[in-house]
Structure formats: structure tokens, C-alpha cells
Design a protein around this motif. Structure first.
Motif, PDB file in Angstrom:
ATOM      1  N   VAL A   1      -7.601  -0.423  -4.739  1.00  0.00           N
ATOM      2  CA  VAL A   1      -7.284  -1.616  -3.949  1.00  0.00           C
ATOM      3  C   VAL A   1      -8.253  -2.731  -4.307  1.00  0.00           C
ATOM      4  O   VAL A   1      -9.468  -2.524  -4.364  1.00  0.00           O
TER       5      VAL A   1
ATOM      6  N   SER B   1      -5.308   0.254   4.515  1.00  0.00           N
ATOM      7  CA  SER B   1      -5.695   1.153   3.426  1.00  0.00           C
ATOM      8  C   SER B   1      -6.198   2.480   3.971  1.00  0.00           C
ATOM      9  O   SER B   1      -5.862   3.554   3.452  1.00  0.00           O
TER      10      SER B   1
ATOM     11  N   LEU C   1      -3.635   5.131   2.801  1.00  0.00           N
ATOM     12  CA  LEU C   1      -4.208   5.853   1.660  1.00  0.00           C
ATOM     13  C   LEU C   1      -5.191   6.933   2.096  1.00  0.00           C
ATOM     14  O   LEU C   1      -5.412   7.903   1.367  1.00  0.00           O
TER      15      LEU C   1
ATOM     16  N   HIS D   1       0.727   4.345  -2.483  1.00  0.00           N
ATOM     17  CA  HIS D   1       0.604   5.713  -1.971  1.00  0.00           C
ATOM     18  C   HIS D   1       1.702   6.619  -2.511  1.00  0.00           C
ATOM     19  O   HIS D   1       1.461   7.792  -2.852  1.00  0.00           O
TER      20      HIS D   1
ATOM     21  N   VAL E   1     -11.490   4.540  -0.386  1.00  0.00           N
ATOM     22  CA  VAL E   1     -10.160   4.976   0.017  1.00  0.00           C
ATOM     23  C   VAL E   1      -9.503   5.681  -1.155  1.00  0.00           C
ATOM     24  O   VAL E   1      -9.888   5.488  -2.312  1.00  0.00           O
TER      25      VAL E   1
ATOM     26  N   LEU F   1       0.827  -1.207   0.000  1.00  0.00           N
ATOM     27  CA  LEU F   1       0.000   0.000   0.000  1.00  0.00           C
ATOM     28  C   LEU F   1       0.864   1.260   0.000  1.00  0.00           C
ATOM     29  O   LEU F   1       0.514   2.260  -0.635  1.00  0.00           O
TER      30      LEU F   1
END
Length: 338
Positions: A298, A116, A120, A96, A294, A92
């Protein structure tokens, strides 16, 4: 389709890391040079697996070292805090930091969602990010939100699920305008508990949602709407019931064929038809579920994901990234709050 870089949790799922590595290689061979994969996991272990796969396109496959892994049974919040070098966290983080256009994992769903939201962040205006599922019908699959990530919901959360599902259906499924149905115990507006009755009013008055009213459980398999809205408690029960169909249909039919004394050739014919039908209920065949709300792209897979499913998830993540679903969601929620 535009070039995409997909970060893949190499340690996510019951068959990781071998199935994940195989799935990544498979996805790369199924495309040209417009796709690259970041395998996130213990560097030494992944190098060892790739060493036995000389056909792996090294120029499009990079390893991101993540020495820790979050187990399927670990508490999400604790694991995310105590394992900052996990494959979920580092994958993640790569997304990002714009080293990847999307993140894919078949690991601990709760940990994926918690990480997440931490890394994020939520899209402004979204109170509860939601994992969208798919329910097979006679006319294709309906999108179901929520399928378990939010068990206790307020009416306003159900409206947000409808907005997120609408954006996803427009961007990815190319359905415009997608119809939205509220799962209830009756079609009449006054039916249901207080939560659902209040949500009905919000959905009815929302000008950015094509609300078609309440839908009952018996309507779902007949394609009641493009998007089905419910809280995560109901949605997860619905999803698990659907998953059970992938195995129980075959068992029930086999029992009946034996009872009626069908010849082996006849049984094989029925079995072939059933295999096609039950595939729609098989979570592995769907290739992952998007986490909506988010600030990123994902995709969450089932823990039993095989190499074929991992490859399909990578392709799905690429589509979500190319269609820029997160940005479309941000614009939709800005408009709804204006």
C-alpha cells in the motif's frame, strides 16, 4: 521488472479524479506492456473522463466500479464502516483478492490505514503498522518511521518500526545493512524520556537491526542514519517542518535578495538553485509513502498530489510489489519471534 497490476484510488486527493486518471495514463505510457492499472471509482464518471482521452491504452486500463468516496475530512473508522463501496475499500479488496499487486491512494490517510488493517490485516507480529516518510539530507533521504500514523507508542513499537524500516531499505533502497538511529534530545544512551530510553535498550539488543545509537535533530540534515525512528507525534512534527521548507526557503531568499539589491539575472540563478534544493522537502516530489506492516503493498500519497505525482506513485508501488516487501516483512517478523 516483472509485470504488475496496480489498483489506484481514482477518488483520492484534492485533484481527483481528473489528476488521478491523467497520472494513470502517464504511468502507462512511461512503461511497456508490463504494467496495468485498475482505476477504482464511479464507473460512469471515469468512463466519461477516459472518453476524452483517446490516447489512453485501453488494453492496460480497467475500471473497478466504486460508487462511494471517503472525503478527506471524514472520520476514518466511521467512513470505512459506513462506506463499504468506497474507492478505498474496493481498491484494497481488489488487492486482497489478488486482482492487483498493490494499492495506491492520495485520499484520507486515516481511512486508508483503517481499511488496510481491516481488509488486508496486519502481518503476524506487527502491533502497529506504520507509514514511512522521507527526510532530505546532504547525502540523500533518510527513511523516518513513524510520521503520524501512531502518535502514542510503546518502546516495543519503536523496535518494530526499526525492523520494518530495515526490511524496506534492504528490499527497495538496496541498502544492506541499513543503519538505524533513534531520534532523541542527546546522543548519550541515558538521554530522553522513559519511552525513548527503554527503546534504546531494545534496539541495542536487537540482532536484526543495525542500531547506531541516538541521533539529535541537528544531525538529521547531515544524514545521521539510513533510518530514523521516532513516535508519530514527533515524526509528524518533523515532517510538517520539512514540508514548510519547500516554500519558506524561497520566500526568505527572495526577501534577502531584494534587500541586497541583486539584479534580476542573479535572482533567477539563485531561484533555480533553490528550486532544486527545496524539491527534496516537497512531499509531492517524493511520490507517496509506504504503509508498512499490513499484509499487502500500500502506498499513501499527499492530498495535493498532481498527475505527475500519481504516476510516480504507481511506479513506486510497482517497485514495492516487485520486491515483495510485505512477504519480506512477514519473514523478518517470523525470524524475530523465533
Amino acid at each position: 521488472m516483472a509485470a504488475s497490476r496496480i489498483a489506484v484510488d481514482a477518488m483520492g486527493g484534492d485533484n481527483a479524479p481528473k489528476a488521478v486518471v491523467e497520472g494513470a495514463i502517464q504511468a502507462l505510457h512511461q512503461t511497456e506492456g508490463e504494467l496495468s492499472v485498475l482505476l477504482v471509482g464511479p464507473e460512469e464518471q471515469l468512463h466519461g473522463l477516459l472518453a476524452s482521452r483517446p490516447e489512453a491504452p485501453e488494453e492496460r486500463l480497467r475500471i473497478v466500479d466504486a460508487p462511494e468516496a471517503i472525503g478527506m475530512g471524514e472520520t476514518p473508522s466511521t467512513a470505512v464502516k459506513q462506506k463499504p463501496n468506497s474507492s478505498i475499500h474496493q481498491g484494497l479488496a481488489a488487492h486482497h483478492d489478488d486482482h492487483a499487486d498493490a494499492f495506491v491512494s492520495a485520499g484520507n490517510t486515516g481511512a486508508i490505514m483503517a481499511a488496510s488493517m481491516f481488509i488486508l490485516q496486519r502481518i503476524p507480529g506487527v502491533e502497529r503498522p506504520s507509514i514511512a516518510g522521507f527526510f532530505p539530507t546532504l547525502k540523500g533521504s533518510s527513511v523516518v518511521l513513524d510520521i503520524g500514523s501512531n502518535v502514542d507508542c510503546k518502546p516495543a513499537h519503536l523496535l518494530q518500526f526499526a525492523r520494518m524500516g530495515t526490511v524496506y531499505a534492504r528490499q527497495v533502497l538496496k541498502t544492506d545493512p541499513p543503519s538505524v538511529g533513534l531520534l532523541n534530545i542527546g546522543e548519550e544512551p541515558g538521554k530522553g524520556n522513559e519511552q525513548v530510553k527503554a527503546a534504546h535498550e531494545l534496539l541495542r539488543d536487537a540482532d536484526d537491526v543495525h542500531f547506531v545509537g541516538n541521533v539529535e535533530g541537528g544531525d538529521l540534515l547531515f544524514y545521521a542514519a539510513d533510518i530514523i525512528i521516532c513516535d508519530g507525534f514527533v515524526g509528524n512534527a518533523l515532517l510538517k517542518f520539512g514540508e514548510s521548507m519547500s516554500t519558506v526557503l524561497s520566500d526568505m531568499c527572495q526577501q534577502e535578495m531584494e534587500r541586497q539589491g541583486l539584479a534580476p539575472d542573479e535572482q533567477k540563478l539563485v531561484a533555480r538553485v533553490l528550486d532544486e534544493v527545496r524539491e527534496g522537502f516537497d512531499p509531492e516530489a517524493l511520490g507517496g509513502a509506504p504503509l508498512l506492516g499490513v499484509n499487502g503493498n500500500v502506498l499513501v500519497g499527499h492530498g495535493r498530489s498532481t498527475a505527475d505525482v500519481i504516476a510516480q506513485m504507481i511506479h513506486s508501488a510497482r517497485t514495492i510489489a516487485t520486491e515483495n516487501v510485505a512477504h519480506a516483512l512477514e519473514e523478518a517478523f517470523q525470524s524475530s519471534s523465533a
